[in-house]
Design an enzyme around this catalytic site. Structure first.
Site, PDB file in Angstrom:
ATOM      1  N   VAL A  29       6.713   8.802   2.951  1.00 42.20           N
ATOM      2  CA  VAL A  29       8.022   8.166   3.083  1.00 42.20           C
ATOM      3  C   VAL A  29       7.925   6.798   3.745  1.00 42.20           C
ATOM      4  O   VAL A  29       8.652   5.868   3.390  1.00 42.20           O
ATOM      5  CB  VAL A  29       8.993   9.092   3.861  1.00 42.20           C
ATOM      6  N   ASP A  30       7.030   6.632   4.713  1.00 45.49           N
ATOM      7  CA  ASP A  30       6.955   5.368   5.441  1.00 45.49           C
ATOM      8  C   ASP A  30       6.554   4.212   4.531  1.00 45.49           C
ATOM      9  O   ASP A  30       7.184   3.148   4.537  1.00 45.49           O
ATOM     10  CB  ASP A  30       5.973   5.486   6.603  1.00 45.49           C
ATOM     11  N   SER A  31       5.492   4.387   3.756  1.00 49.18           N
ATOM     12  CA  SER A  31       5.032   3.307   2.890  1.00 49.18           C
ATOM     13  C   SER A  31       6.042   3.007   1.795  1.00 49.18           C
ATOM     14  O   SER A  31       6.205   1.851   1.382  1.00 49.18           O
ATOM     15  CB  SER A  31       3.669   3.638   2.288  1.00 49.18           C
ATOM     16  N   CYS A  55     -10.675   3.520   9.156  1.00 44.23           N
ATOM     17  CA  CYS A  55     -10.024   3.363   7.857  1.00 44.23           C
ATOM     18  C   CYS A  55      -9.170   2.100   7.846  1.00 44.23           C
ATOM     19  O   CYS A  55      -9.171   1.333   6.877  1.00 44.23           O
ATOM     20  CB  CYS A  55      -9.183   4.589   7.535  1.00 44.23           C
ATOM     21  N   ALA A  92       0.850  -1.183   0.000  1.00 44.27           N
ATOM     22  CA  ALA A  92       0.000   0.000   0.000  1.00 44.27           C
ATOM     23  C   ALA A  92       0.891   1.239   0.000  1.00 44.27           C
ATOM     24  O   ALA A  92       1.598   1.504   0.972  1.00 44.27           O
ATOM     25  CB  ALA A  92      -0.902  -0.004   1.227  1.00 44.27           C
ATOM     26  N   LEU A  93       0.882   1.987  -1.090  1.00 42.19           N
ATOM     27  CA  LEU A  93       1.717   3.180  -1.238  1.00 42.19           C
ATOM     28  C   LEU A  93       0.845   4.422  -1.075  1.00 42.19           C
ATOM     29  O   LEU A  93       0.076   4.778  -1.963  1.00 42.19           O
ATOM     30  CB  LEU A  93       2.407   3.189  -2.598  1.00 42.19           C
ATOM     31  N   SER A  94       0.981   5.087   0.065  1.00 43.86           N
ATOM     32  CA  SER A  94       0.168   6.271   0.338  1.00 43.86           C
ATOM     33  C   SER A  94       0.714   7.510  -0.349  1.00 43.86           C
ATOM     34  O   SER A  94       0.009   8.502  -0.495  1.00 43.86           O
ATOM     35  CB  SER A  94       0.115   6.524   1.847  1.00 43.86           C
ATOM     36  N   GLY A  95       1.974   7.472  -0.735  1.00 41.91           N
ATOM     37  CA  GLY A  95       2.636   8.660  -1.263  1.00 41.91           C
ATOM     38  C   GLY A  95       3.572   9.282  -0.249  1.00 41.91           C
ATOM     39  O   GLY A  95       4.213  10.294  -0.522  1.00 41.91           O
ATOM     40  N   CYS A 123      -8.073  13.194   6.931  1.00 41.23           N
ATOM     41  CA  CYS A 123      -7.787  13.452   5.519  1.00 41.23           C
ATOM     42  C   CYS A 123      -8.980  14.032   4.770  1.00 41.23           C
ATOM     43  O   CYS A 123      -8.804  14.803   3.825  1.00 41.23           O
ATOM     44  CB  CYS A 123      -7.297  12.173   4.836  1.00 41.23           C
TER      45      CYS A 123
END
Length: 390
Positions: A11-13, A101, A6-9, A199
């Protein structure tokens, strides 16, 4: 393993996905589009669903050399997370949309769709740790970096989804180390600010967001004795423990600040009082879910039915009621219908539990290990003059 990252955009993901690639997994990146009206999502660093996030996620996938897709989960997000947010505030409760979520989107819709497509696990950038037991079951623990620990919002995922999850940042010593690793890997998000707030509340004004939905509903602000001390435009906009924005013209008899003690949606009243009345002695919570196989109903039977009439034994543990709040020593027992009773051990010292609102999640810990969680439905104050029931 085939892993869906899961790439949120953020740095962590991105670093989590990179570590999954390094571990030899077959990784595919996916960004979750959670709103069809992208303009409603803020830009910059405030939220996790800003317009530029999809582009940042795509560029991270390009650097890592993995396939990348965008999945439209906006309808599911609106029907679960946003709808729950409105309904809870309308009922005088205080929801945690990040918990919902994780429950309904990241570890339900996303994982279920990934499994249907043949993936073995979902990888996210959450700060939490998974430990495998000798009997093959898994435990959820706090992350190495306690300042970033996200086990609180993950406790709702349940054992089946925990078994299909990966948290590669589990041993990260600090966010600075993660940023340094991202920079070393050539990931452009290495210096991207952390996201925060809700969000889908574009400008960060939760009260204004609710007012746009519900409109003005004037009512009274009263003290614990029922005396009117002020007025409000909608009880839905207040939460237990709130101090700012009360607009009370009349000072308290002792001259000290007053806090929201209770929100009454039926009478449209907000009850206020001194800080000492925020301290609670016990709470009741519903919809309990357990991650630990040696806790929960019937001392380990995690499948207690709603019709069971016998409370479980008392368990000594600690409880947390906010994502980055302090824990309190408590004892807990299961009640019929997947409910819990949690009593604060006031002899143990420590911060206790203050300002707890119906709708909040209570997460139970044994040291760093997550035992389970439930949704607060009622609280009992320490003060003998008041008991709040949701």
């Amino acid at each position: 393993m085939r892993v869906l990252a899961a790439l949120s955009g953020g740095v962590d993901s991105a670093v989590a996905a990179a570590r999954a690639v390094d571990a030899g997994h077959d990784v595919v990146g996916v960004h979750m589009a959670l709103s069809r009206n992208r303009d409603q999502f803020r830009t910059g660093s405030r939220g996790c669903c800003s317009i530029e996030d999809a582009g940042d996620a795509r560029r991270a996938a390009d650097v890592l050399g993995i396939p990348y897709y965008v999945w439209d989960l906006s309808e599911r997000f609106e029907e679960t997370v946003v709808a729950d947010f409105y309904a809870e505030y309308a009922a005088g409760r205080t929801p945690n949309p990040c918990v919902r979520c994780n429950e309904h989107i990241k570890f339900e819709a996303l994982l279920d769709k990934g499994l249907a497509l043949g993936f073995d696990a979902v990888c996210t950038g959450h700060y939490a740790r998974i430990e495998d037991r000798a009997d093959g079951t898994r435990e959820l623990h706090r992350s190495a970096d306690l300042a970033k620990d996200q086990s609180y919002v993950l406790a709702v995922m349940g054992p089946d989804r925990l078994a299909r999850s990966m948290f590669p940042l589990c041993d990260a010593a600090s966010k600075d180390d993660v940023r340094a690793e991202a920079a070393a890997r050539g990931l452009g998000v290495s210096a991207k600010p952390d996201s925060y707030d809700i969000c889908f509340v574009a400008d960060g004004d939760t009260q204004g967001f609710l007012r746009d939905k519900f409109g003005a509903r004037p009512g009274d602000i009263v003290d614990a004795a029922g005396r009117v001390v002020g007025a409000h435009d909608g009880a839905y906009a207040y939460t237990v423990g709130q101090r700012k924005g009360l607009a009370i013209g009349r000072p308290a008899p002792d001259g000290k600040p007053r806090y929201v003690l209770e929100v009454q949606p039926v009478t449209n009243r907000v009850v206020v009082g001194p800080a000492g009345d925020l301290e609670i002695a016990a709470l009741v919570a519903d919809d309990a879910g357990w991650l630990a196989h040696d806790a929960g109903p019937a001392a380990g039977d995690v499948g207690q039915a709603a019709g069971d009439a016998v409370p479980g034994p008392w368990i000594a543990c600690s409880a947390q009621v906010r994502a980055h709040g302090a824990t309190a020593a408590v004892r807990v027992r299961t009640l019929p219908g997947r409910a819990l009773r949690v009593e604060v051990d006031r002899d143990a010292g420590g911060p206790g539990l203050r300002g707890v609102a119906p709708g909040q999640s209570v997460v139970l810990y044994d040291g760093t290990r997550v035992l389970g969680q439930a949704t607060v439905s009622a609280t009992e104050r320490v003060t003998a003059t008041a008991e709040v029931r949701g």
